[in-house]
Design an enzyme around this catalytic site. Structure first.
Site, PDB file in Angstrom:
ATOM      1  N   GLY A   1       0.834  -1.195   0.000  1.00 58.64           N
ATOM      2  CA  GLY A   1       0.000   0.000   0.000  1.00 58.64           C
ATOM      3  C   GLY A   1       0.866   1.240   0.000  1.00 58.64           C
ATOM      4  O   GLY A   1       2.014   1.214   0.457  1.00 58.64           O
TER       5      GLY A   1
ATOM      6  N   GLN B   1       3.009  10.025   1.141  1.00 60.36           N
ATOM      7  CA  GLN B   1       4.315   9.346   1.154  1.00 60.36           C
ATOM      8  C   GLN B   1       5.171   9.721  -0.047  1.00 60.36           C
ATOM      9  O   GLN B   1       6.373   9.484  -0.037  1.00 60.36           O
ATOM     10  CB  GLN B   1       4.129   7.829   1.193  1.00 60.36           C
ATOM     11  CG  GLN B   1       3.534   7.329   2.504  1.00 60.36           C
ATOM     12  CD  GLN B   1       3.446   5.820   2.493  1.00 60.36           C
ATOM     13  OE1 GLN B   1       2.476   5.261   1.999  1.00 60.36           O
ATOM     14  NE2 GLN B   1       4.461   5.159   3.021  1.00 60.36           N
TER      15      GLN B   1
ATOM     16  N   CYS C   1       6.222  -0.112   6.997  1.00 63.64           N
ATOM     17  CA  CYS C   1       5.785   1.030   6.194  1.00 63.64           C
ATOM     18  C   CYS C   1       6.946   1.506   5.343  1.00 63.64           C
ATOM     19  O   CYS C   1       8.079   1.580   5.827  1.00 63.64           O
ATOM     20  CB  CYS C   1       5.321   2.147   7.127  1.00 63.64           C
ATOM     21  SG  CYS C   1       4.799   3.639   6.277  1.00 63.64           S
ATOM     22  N   LEU C   2       6.658   1.848   4.086  1.00 62.19           N
ATOM     23  CA  LEU C   2       7.714   2.337   3.198  1.00 62.19           C
ATOM     24  C   LEU C   2       8.373   3.599   3.753  1.00 62.19           C
ATOM     25  O   LEU C   2       9.535   3.873   3.460  1.00 62.19           O
ATOM     26  CB  LEU C   2       7.139   2.628   1.800  1.00 62.19           C
ATOM     27  CG  LEU C   2       6.514   1.438   1.053  1.00 62.19           C
ATOM     28  CD1 LEU C   2       5.914   1.901  -0.257  1.00 62.19           C
ATOM     29  CD2 LEU C   2       7.536   0.339   0.824  1.00 62.19           C
TER      30      LEU C   2
ATOM     31  N   HIS D   1      -4.252   1.293   7.478  1.00 68.73           N
ATOM     32  CA  HIS D   1      -2.904   1.876   7.571  1.00 68.73           C
ATOM     33  C   HIS D   1      -2.779   3.073   6.618  1.00 68.73           C
ATOM     34  O   HIS D   1      -2.260   4.124   6.988  1.00 68.73           O
ATOM     35  CB  HIS D   1      -1.884   0.774   7.238  1.00 68.73           C
ATOM     36  CG  HIS D   1      -0.455   1.208   7.180  1.00 68.73           C
ATOM     37  ND1 HIS D   1       0.506   0.689   8.018  1.00 68.73           N
ATOM     38  CD2 HIS D   1       0.197   2.092   6.364  1.00 68.73           C
ATOM     39  CE1 HIS D   1       1.675   1.241   7.733  1.00 68.73           C
ATOM     40  NE2 HIS D   1       1.521   2.089   6.730  1.00 68.73           N
ATOM     41  N   GLU D   2      -3.287   2.904   5.392  1.00 66.93           N
ATOM     42  CA  GLU D   2      -3.160   3.982   4.395  1.00 66.93           C
ATOM     43  C   GLU D   2      -4.060   5.167   4.740  1.00 66.93           C
ATOM     44  O   GLU D   2      -3.664   6.321   4.559  1.00 66.93           O
ATOM     45  CB  GLU D   2      -3.470   3.461   2.990  1.00 66.93           C
ATOM     46  CG  GLU D   2      -2.580   2.324   2.499  1.00 66.93           C
ATOM     47  CD  GLU D   2      -1.098   2.539   2.709  1.00 66.93           C
ATOM     48  OE1 GLU D   2      -0.629   3.696   2.656  1.00 66.93           O
ATOM     49  OE2 GLU D   2      -0.389   1.545   2.960  1.00 66.93           O
TER      50      GLU D   2
ATOM     51  N   HIS E   1      -2.404   7.369   7.073  1.00 62.07           N
ATOM     52  CA  HIS E   1      -1.444   8.285   6.437  1.00 62.07           C
ATOM     53  C   HIS E   1      -2.128   9.583   6.022  1.00 62.07           C
ATOM     54  O   HIS E   1      -1.532  10.664   6.107  1.00 62.07           O
ATOM     55  CB  HIS E   1      -0.839   7.652   5.181  1.00 62.07           C
ATOM     56  CG  HIS E   1       0.360   6.779   5.436  1.00 62.07           C
ATOM     57  ND1 HIS E   1       1.522   7.252   5.988  1.00 62.07           N
ATOM     58  CD2 HIS E   1       0.575   5.459   5.200  1.00 62.07           C
ATOM     59  CE1 HIS E   1       2.414   6.253   6.076  1.00 62.07           C
ATOM     60  NE2 HIS E   1       1.855   5.149   5.611  1.00 62.07           N
TER      61      HIS E   1
HETATM   62 CO    CO Z   1       2.719   3.276   5.534  1.00 66.06          CO
END
Ligand code: CO
Length: 154
Positions: free
Chosen positions: A45, A50, A87-88, A129-130, A133
């Site tokens: 995701g 991000q 997470c990225l 999670h997204e 963000h």
């Molecule tokens: Co993330």
């Protein structure tokens, strides 16, 4: 095009992202670039903040089915489950996060149709999670037992 991923500490990740008002070619290009960036880094995701865009758009793909979710709103949630997340934007970090087990999310598609999706398991986790963000929240803000490197499963 692969985009640069913003990492924890970058103020864009702390901002409340604004609603998308125009679903156009430019937005679709951003979604495609986000997807390409996510696949290149083996993420499941990615949210627009991000990649430095403070707008309410995310791409998820947990099981070879890609969803582009524009202005997503979680309208229903049920149950709770704890699992490991990464997470990225937080390279190397993993932690246990409690999330709803089942959700319904309403969103706008890349072709400007409003739709609803019911999800459970990893897809539900990933969407929550997204959406976090988009509200300036990182998983490390709410995770327990944060470790550097992927923890051994017991
Ligand atoms: Co993330």
């Amino acid at each position: 095009m692969i985009l640069e991923i913003r990492t924890a500490g970058d103020p864009v990740l702390k901002k409340i992202a604004v609603e998308v008002t125009k679903v156009d070619k430019r937005l679709r290009k951003l979604l495609d670039d986000m997807a390409e960036t996510m696949y290149a880094t083996e993420g499941v995701g990615i949210a627009a903040p991000q990649v430095g865009q403070s707008i309410r758009a995310v791409v998820v793909d947990v099981d070879h089915e890609r969803y582009d979710l524009i202005n997503p709103v979680i309208t229903y949630s049920e149950g709770s489950a704890i699992d490991t997340e990464g997470c990225l934007s937080c390279p190397e970090l993993f932690g246990e996060v409690e999330r709803a087990e089942k959700i319904r999310v309403e969103y706008t598609t890349r072709f400007n149709k409003r739709k609803s999706l019911e999800a459970d398991g990893l897809l539900a986790r990933c969407i929550q999670h997204e959406v976090d963000h988009l509200n300036g929240r990182l998983f490390i803000d709410i995770a327990k037992n944060i470790t550097k490197g992927k923890p051994e499963k017991v």
